[in-house]
Scaffold this motif. Structure first.
Motif, PDB file in Angstrom:
ATOM      1  N   ILE B  48       1.226  -1.305   0.422  1.00 21.76           N
ATOM      2  CA  ILE B  48       0.160   0.052  -0.542  1.00 21.76           C
ATOM      3  C   ILE B  48       0.965   1.268  -0.205  1.00 21.76           C
ATOM      4  CG2 ILE B  48      -1.623   1.481   1.436  1.00 21.76           C
ATOM      5  CD1 ILE B  48      -2.677  -0.884   0.154  1.00 21.76           C
ATOM      6  N   ILE B  64     -10.274   3.657 -11.492  1.00 18.42           N
ATOM      7  CA  ILE B  64     -11.202   3.545 -10.937  1.00 18.42           C
ATOM      8  C   ILE B  64     -12.008   4.332 -12.371  1.00 18.42           C
ATOM      9  CG2 ILE B  64     -12.584   5.541  -9.788  1.00 18.42           C
ATOM     10  CD1 ILE B  64     -10.906   4.060  -8.501  1.00 18.42           C
ATOM     11  N   LEU B  67     -12.793   1.989 -15.061  1.00 21.98           N
ATOM     12  CA  LEU B  67     -14.127   1.096 -13.664  1.00 21.98           C
ATOM     13  C   LEU B  67     -15.509   1.263 -13.944  1.00 21.98           C
ATOM     14  CD1 LEU B  67     -14.766  -1.443 -11.930  1.00 21.98           C
ATOM     15  CD2 LEU B  67     -14.327   0.018  -9.660  1.00 21.98           C
ATOM     16  N   HIS B  70     -16.712   1.652 -17.753  1.00 21.48           N
ATOM     17  CA  HIS B  70     -17.692   0.560 -17.298  1.00 21.48           C
ATOM     18  C   HIS B  70     -19.121  -0.532 -16.967  1.00 21.48           C
ATOM     19  CE1 HIS B  70     -16.662  -3.842 -19.598  1.00 21.48           C
ATOM     20  NE2 HIS B  70     -17.728  -4.577 -18.794  1.00 21.48           N
ATOM     21  N   LEU B  71     -19.261   0.806 -15.931  1.00 24.86           N
ATOM     22  CA  LEU B  71     -20.621   0.409 -15.280  1.00 24.86           C
ATOM     23  C   LEU B  71     -21.776   1.454 -15.949  1.00 24.86           C
ATOM     24  CD1 LEU B  71     -22.473   0.544 -12.662  1.00 24.86           C
ATOM     25  CD2 LEU B  71     -21.154   2.332 -11.856  1.00 24.86           C
ATOM     26  N   LEU B  75     -24.574   0.605 -18.530  1.00 20.83           N
ATOM     27  CA  LEU B  75     -25.866   0.715 -18.157  1.00 20.83           C
ATOM     28  C   LEU B  75     -26.622   0.948 -19.782  1.00 20.83           C
ATOM     29  CD1 LEU B  75     -25.954   2.511 -14.694  1.00 20.83           C
ATOM     30  CD2 LEU B  75     -27.442   0.981 -15.626  1.00 20.83           C
ATOM     31  N   ILE B 103     -16.183  10.574 -11.555  1.00 24.39           N
ATOM     32  CA  ILE B 103     -15.849   9.949 -10.137  1.00 24.39           C
ATOM     33  C   ILE B 103     -14.472   9.454  -9.704  1.00 24.39           C
ATOM     34  CG2 ILE B 103     -16.231   7.548  -9.969  1.00 24.39           C
ATOM     35  CD1 ILE B 103     -19.466   7.132 -10.649  1.00 24.39           C
ATOM     36  N   VAL B 106     -13.041  12.456  -8.019  1.00 24.64           N
ATOM     37  CA  VAL B 106     -13.188  12.125  -6.497  1.00 24.64           C
ATOM     38  C   VAL B 106     -12.362  11.638  -5.910  1.00 24.64           C
ATOM     39  CG1 VAL B 106     -15.441  11.723  -4.976  1.00 24.64           C
ATOM     40  CG2 VAL B 106     -15.638  13.189  -6.557  1.00 24.64           C
ATOM     41  N   PHE B 107     -11.843   9.972  -6.342  1.00 19.13           N
ATOM     42  CA  PHE B 107     -11.027   9.099  -6.493  1.00 19.13           C
ATOM     43  C   PHE B 107      -9.867   9.600  -5.663  1.00 19.13           C
ATOM     44  CE2 PHE B 107      -7.366   6.388  -6.790  1.00 19.13           C
ATOM     45  CZ  PHE B 107      -7.814   5.459  -6.156  1.00 19.13           C
ATOM     46  N   ASN B 110     -10.118  12.417  -2.985  1.00 22.08           N
ATOM     47  CA  ASN B 110      -9.579  11.878  -1.785  1.00 22.08           C
ATOM     48  C   ASN B 110      -8.445  11.057  -1.360  1.00 22.08           C
ATOM     49  OD1 ASN B 110     -12.460  12.508  -0.899  1.00 22.08           O
ATOM     50  ND2 ASN B 110     -12.910  11.982  -2.268  1.00 22.08           N
ATOM     51  N   ALA B 111      -7.962  10.409  -2.719  1.00 22.67           N
ATOM     52  CA  ALA B 111      -6.641   9.644  -2.211  1.00 22.67           C
ATOM     53  C   ALA B 111      -5.219  10.485  -2.025  1.00 22.67           C
ATOM     54  CB  ALA B 111      -6.043   9.016  -3.685  1.00 22.67           C
TER      55      ALA B 111
END
Lengths: 115, 112
Positions: B48, B64, B67, B70-71, B75, B103, B106-107, B110-111
């Motif tokens: 990590i 991300i 991902l 793909h999501l 849809l 998204i 946002v990742f 935050n990361a």
């Protein structure tokens, strides 16, 4: 593959996709929440250990992705390679095992089940 | 460029296929690394620590975004297959791209 088998594969792909839609929304939310404080083995264990809700969630999520990804790979291999059906099936099955086996080990281990 | 490729639906198809393939390759690795968290917490935490590297963080953000793409692209596929066709479904392609990038952002925020 008979047309009936192809239909079943299509249904499995769409059915698993529907499970994954919900799973991914939760997963993306969990990732963004988890990275805020920094990820560590202790943090993941703390979140998962003994929590049946997360355990059941990740189990469903893992089974769905173990169905979905190999079928997707199968479609790509059929379309872009001239590999025989048998090889395509074996490669896809191998991917399913490579996701499912270590995934089950991780989920059961983090929940706290001894093997 | 061939005519059929210069079309938003072609690009949506391509993004869905490439993101799916990358995620399929990533998944076994993801599961193996998770296994480390139970087997050897020190090695997991060392791994990590490696992911704190800005380049790795950027690669994670890329994953991300793939991902999320793909999501949202999935849809779109389900809407095409299960709902009657509406012209707004073409606009949805742009929306899926926007949501995926948001998204990812946002990742990243935050990361880091």
């Amino acid at each position: 593959m008979s047309p009936k088998q192809e239909s079943l594969i299509w249904i499995a792909q769409r059915g698993s996709a529907m499970v994954l839609i919900i799973g991914l929304i939760v997963h993306l939310g969990a990732i963004i929440a988890a990275v805020q404080g920094g990820i560590s083995a202790a943090e993941i264990s703390g979140r998962m250990n003994g929590h049946t809700g997360w355990f059941v969630f990740y189990l469903c999520f893992l089974v769905a992705v173990s169905i979905h990804a190999p079928i997707g790979l199968r479609s790509i291999l059929i379309e872009v390679t001239s590999l025989p059906n048998r090889s395509v099936g074996l490669i896809s099955l191998l991917l399913a095992v490579m996701i499912l086996a270590p995934g089950l080990r991780a989920i059961f281990g983090l929940y706290g089940v001894e093997w | 460029m061939q005519q059929h490729r210069n079309h938003s639906n072609y690009w949506a198809f391509l993004v869905h296929r490439i993101s799916g393939l990358v995620l399929a390759v990533f998944l076994p690795v993801h599961m193996l690394v998770l296994g480390l968290a139970i087997e050897d917490a020190t090695r997991f935490d060392g791994f990590i620590e490696w992911t704190e590297n800005p380049l790795v963080k950027l690669a994670e953000t890329g994953l991300i975004i793939l991902l999320a793409a793909h999501l949202t692209g999935g849809l779109r596929v389900l809407a095409l297959e299960f709902l009657p066709w509406h012209d707004w479904q073409k606009t949805v392609i742009a929306i899926t791209g926007g949501i995926s990038l948001a998204i990812g952002l946002v990742f990243l925020l935050n990361a880091s």
